[in-house]
Enzyme design. Structure first.
Site, mmCIF file in Angstrom:
data_model
loop_
_atom_site.group_PDB
_atom_site.id
_atom_site.type_symbol
_atom_site.label_atom_id
_atom_site.label_comp_id
_atom_site.label_asym_id
_atom_site.label_seq_id
_atom_site.Cartn_x
_atom_site.Cartn_y
_atom_site.Cartn_z
ATOM 1 N N ASP A 109 -1.690 6.119 -30.285
ATOM 2 C CA ASP A 109 -2.084 6.890 -31.453
ATOM 3 C C ASP A 109 -3.389 7.646 -31.281
ATOM 4 O OD1 ASP A 109 0.150 6.118 -32.913
ATOM 5 O OD2 ASP A 109 -0.829 4.285 -33.604
ATOM 6 N N CYS A 110 -4.108 7.396 -30.195
ATOM 7 C CA CYS A 110 -5.384 8.089 -30.026
ATOM 8 C C CYS A 110 -5.718 8.162 -28.545
ATOM 9 C CB CYS A 110 -6.500 7.388 -30.788
ATOM 10 S SG CYS A 110 -6.952 5.783 -30.096
ATOM 11 N N CYS A 142 -6.231 4.906 -26.646
ATOM 12 C CA CYS A 142 -5.003 4.281 -26.115
ATOM 13 C C CYS A 142 -4.664 4.867 -24.752
ATOM 14 C CB CYS A 142 -3.835 4.519 -27.085
ATOM 15 S SG CYS A 142 -4.045 3.817 -28.730
ATOM 16 N N CYS A 163 -18.636 2.825 -31.526
ATOM 17 C CA CYS A 163 -17.257 2.983 -31.052
ATOM 18 C C CYS A 163 -16.960 4.460 -30.808
ATOM 19 C CB CYS A 163 -16.280 2.412 -32.067
ATOM 20 S SG CYS A 163 -16.392 0.627 -32.241
ATOM 21 N N CYS A 222 -14.200 6.214 -30.587
ATOM 22 C CA CYS A 222 -12.871 6.732 -30.931
ATOM 23 C C CYS A 222 -12.915 8.165 -31.437
ATOM 24 C CB CYS A 222 -12.211 5.838 -31.977
ATOM 25 S SG CYS A 222 -11.662 4.258 -31.322
ATOM 26 N N ASP A 274 0.912 45.513 -18.257
ATOM 27 C CA ASP A 274 1.952 46.282 -17.590
ATOM 28 C C ASP A 274 2.474 47.295 -18.608
ATOM 29 O OD1 ASP A 274 3.837 47.070 -15.706
ATOM 30 O OD2 ASP A 274 5.314 45.631 -16.447
ATOM 31 N N THR A 325 6.048 49.188 -18.484
ATOM 32 C CA THR A 325 7.478 49.110 -18.762
ATOM 33 C C THR A 325 7.887 47.695 -19.145
ATOM 34 O OG1 THR A 325 7.866 50.877 -17.161
ATOM 35 C CG2 THR A 325 9.779 49.568 -17.851
ATOM 36 N N ASP A 332 5.672 40.977 -17.128
ATOM 37 C CA ASP A 332 6.948 40.268 -17.225
ATOM 38 C C ASP A 332 6.969 38.994 -16.404
ATOM 39 O OD1 ASP A 332 7.239 41.098 -14.616
ATOM 40 O OD2 ASP A 332 8.803 42.566 -15.030
ATOM 41 N N ASP A 344 -17.301 4.610 -38.262
ATOM 42 C CA ASP A 344 -16.394 4.823 -37.133
ATOM 43 C C ASP A 344 -15.010 5.233 -37.601
ATOM 44 O OD1 ASP A 344 -15.545 4.536 -34.261
ATOM 45 O OD2 ASP A 344 -14.242 3.053 -35.207
#
Length: 755
Positions: free
Chosen positions: A15-16, A19, A409, A411, A453, A455, A650, A736
């Site tokens: 989740d973060c 982790c 912390c 986080c 470019d 064309t 392209d 935090d």
């Protein structure tokens, strides 16, 4: 190191960035692992390793940290050689492909040895405190949600017991504390054993145990509950970010109507293969990329390209998976399997991009490695030095030291950059703006020169009829007879005349004895009339052109137009002028870039007269008659002059210039867009999207700066207030958790921005 391989895992419950960092550190320590790329948003981990790596042990290691780990597929492959920076094992994700011209760097080749497939699952739940469950359903049904509710219930019960039976209050709060702290402590120990001793879980565990020792058990229980609430909010926010990508995949319907030898039957959309013929009813989503065989309808391409106006399509026109059919029934030949349709390719590109870190993110990662141990040292000094040197109260200063642990912390700081980048990549993808990684996204905001470019980039890529000159017969007759001569031809100028005739509902007869005269034109007869259609000089060999006629033709040539003269029975009847016209939004888009202080230049291989005519129309500097290597040289010269150059083309014949530029941008539509060649791609051919890409980068970087300011600012404020005794453990964890939630919410604002 032996032969390199690449294995991809699905890792649920991240989740973060914290982790991802724990997983990255743990996996890098295993034998044979050269590099690891972990994406929180897509819940994936890609490991570059040799044949000595024990993949079942690797999966068990990640699962031991509290994350469910399963192989993404079963196809063993060889991975591309890694740069030396990737093999040091110290700097996570330093393989961000900052060199240009690199394309798909993984998802077509992800694989692993078949052996570990069955072993790469989570171990029994008794091995660790597993509250990292995925947030795919309601939050209260997730592991995190259940643990948070249980801890909250225990805390409420402890308050009730303490009120009714005061002597039991301490034990009640200790039990409430253990409900949440035991799983956190297990995760802390596993992370420490895997090489991350200063994890958020470890800091929380130390602070909670220390609070109990100094008889602050009630506060410790409340702090643990607030920590779990913060983690739960992170999970909900991360889930929302993931859904923004999953929503793209959901655009493709699950079933399709297959036309099987005249019999229509419903089949799974992912079973379609190129060559299948499908029937698409009015109002249905297109289940696969393909070309229309028969039928005509307005197609709503907004879900894929962001184009707000439905596009009228008929036979031979392409359609893209996920778009919506309008009022007509279409028969379509499938041109791409489900795994390679437009939506799948966009999702794959975004997933890969989110695995690559931006320079700012890499700096924050390196900073946090020193920052967190530094916080621990500061907290220890705050707890020990005042009592030792100034006869301060041990309980008071230990309490302050524990609060500083929580304030420190990292986080919010660690997630400040990846959250913003993931949201920006997702928002861009939904608008057809595809960026290959955080490094590219960050660099885009610094672009001050854009080389285009001509064309197919600034222009539509095909000539159209712009003028019809009627000298002796009506315009409609000139178009009718010219179309008769060109019927059946595949020459671009002939197709332009036929398209104009169809648009004007001109019915043209069949010409007889049609013949092409090399380099001159085409002849034939319609009824009694002998016709010639060709270049002015070839026409002049058949019939004399007056000075006025030559002047009119020369004026059209000066505008970059190609003129074909129609001769009827030896007399000049009229002329048709054609040109590859600029895209509808090109002039306004280039003006917007110039207004933003960005220089624009056209690099083209076309002849100077045509290029300069288009350049005058669009107000852009022109460099014409260039070979591919000339374009590359010009881009390098601009860079030497100090410019940050984006090259738009392209992605195929402009490959040398795209590779030489700081940022290469491929422009095109559907499956034809050259995603593998450039650093970024514009799915829909809008020049305005070049400015949108640059603006997307600038918004992202502004968001990152805001996030870092919030993360560090709150910590600085609470650090001071804690030392002077104004705040304690509760405000510390709120600082935090609150900063993390604020940073995440601020990043998610980018999802709402229409790029």
């Amino acid at each position: 190191m032996g032969e390199m391989r690449q294995t991809r895992f699905d890792v649920s419950g991240m989740d973060c960035a914290s982790c991802a960092s724990k997983i990255d550190t743990a996996v890098r320590r295993l034998p044979g692992v050269a590099d690891v790329a972990v994406s929180v948003t897509t819940q994936t981990m890609t490991v570059h390793h040799d044949e000595t790596t024990d993949l079942p042990a690797l999966a068990r290691k990640v699962s031991g940290l509290g994350y469910k780990t399963v192989p993404a597929n079963r196809t063993p492959v060889k991975a591309a050689p890694q740069a030396s920076a990737c093999c040091g094992g110290n700097a996570p994700n330093d393989h961000d492909h900052e060199s240009h011209g690199q394309g798909d760097h993984g998802h077509k080749h992800h694989g692993h040895d078949p052996d570990p497939a069955n072993a790469a699952t989570a171990p029994p739940s008794g091995l660790h405190g597993h509250d990292h469950g995925p947030m795919s359903g309601p939050w209260w049904a997730s592991d995190k949600g259940r643990l948070t509710l249980l801890c909250g219930g225990a805390l409420v019960a402890a308050y009730a017991v303490g009120h009714l039976f005061p002597p039991l209050a301490s034990n009640a709060f200790l039990i409430a504390l253990l409900v949440g702290l035991v799983p956190i402590g297990r995760r802390a120990i596993m992370a420490a054993l895997a090489g991350t001793p200063f994890s958020i879980e470890m800091l929380m565990t130390i602070a909670a145990i220390g609070a109990v020792i100094i008889d602050a058990g009630e506060e410790a229980a409340a702090v643990v509950f607030l920590f779990l609430v913060g983690e739960l909010l992170e999970g909900v926010a991360a889930s929302r970010a993931r859904r923004s990508i999953q929503a793209l995949s959901d655009l493709v319907p699950k079933t399709a109507f297959l036309d099987d030898n005249g019999v229509t039957r419903e089949v799974p959309a992912d079973s379609l293969v190129p060559g299948n013929i499908i029937r698409i009813r009015p109002g249905d989503r297109v289940p696969a990329d393909g070309d229309i065989i028969s039928g005509e309808s307005a197609i709503d391409e907004a879900p894929v390209t962001g184009e707000s106006v439905p596009v009228r399509k008929t036979a031979n026109d392409p359609v893209f998976a996920g778009t919506v059919n309008g009022e007509g029934v279409l028969r379509v030949t499938v041109t791409a399997a489900a795994a390679d349709n437009t939506i799948a390719r966009v999702v794959r590109l975004v997933e890969e991009a989110q695995e690559a870190k931006a320079p700012t993110e890499r700096f924050i990662d390196r900073f946090s490695r020193y920052y967190t141990p530094g916080v621990v040292v500061v907290a220890a000094l705050v707890a020990i030095l005042p009592p030792l040197l100034a006869e301060g109260s041990w309980s008071e200063w230990v309490y302050k030291g524990l609060a500083i642990l929580l304030i420190g912390c990292p986080c919010a700081l660690v997630i400040s950059t990846p959250a913003a980048i993931a949201a920006s990549l997702s928002a861009g993808a939904r608008r057809g703006l595809l960026v290959k990684g955080g490094a590219v996204l960050e660099k885009l905001g610094t672009v001050d020169t854009v080389a285009f470019d001509k064309t197919g980039t600034l222009t539509e890529g095909r000539p159209v009829v712009t003028d019809i000159l009627a000298f002796t017969v009506a315009e409609s007759d000139i178009l009718r007879l010219s179309a008769a001569l060109d019927a059946g031809s595949s020459h671009p100028l002939a197709l332009a005349i036929l398209a104009r005739a169809e648009a004007d509902s001109i019915v043209y007869p069949a010409a007889e004895g049609s013949a092409a005269l090399g380099g001159k034109g085409v002849t034939g007869t319609v009824g009694p009339q002998k016709l010639f259609l060709g270049s002015p000089h070839a026409a002049a060999e058949i019939a004399a052109l007056s000075a006025e006629q030559w002047s009119a033709i020369q004026a059209l040539n000066d505008d970059g137009k190609t003129v074909s003269v129609l001769v009827i029975d030896g007399q000049v009847a009229g002329a048709i002028a054609m040109r590859d016209e600029p895209r509808k939004d090109a002039r306004q888009a280039l003006a917007a870039l110039r207004a933003a202080g960005i220089r624009t230049v056209m690099l083209t291989g076309d002849n100077r007269r045509v290029a300069e005519a288009v350049g005058r129309d669009l107000g852009i500097d022109v460099r014409a008659e260039l070979m591919p290597e000339d374009k590359q040289t010009i881009v390098r010269e601009l860079k030497v002059q100090g410019a940050t150059v984006a090259k738009v083309g392209d992605g195929i014949n402009d490959a040398p210039a795209l590779a030489a530029a700081d940022i290469g941008i491929a422009i095109g539509g559907g499956t034809d867009v050259a995603l593998e060649t450039a650093d970024a791609a514009i799915l829909h051919g809008r020049i305005a999207d070049v400015a949108a890409l640059i603006n997307l980068s600038k918004r992202c970087m502004a968001n990152i700066r805001q996030n870092i300011a919030v993360a560090l600012g709150l910590k600085a404020v609470f650090l001071v207030t804690t030392i002077v005794g104004i705040t304690g453990l509760w405000p510390a964890i709120l600082a935090d958790t609150g900063a993390t939630v604020l940073v995440t919410i601020n990043a998610l604002r980018l999802l709402r921005v229409r790029a």
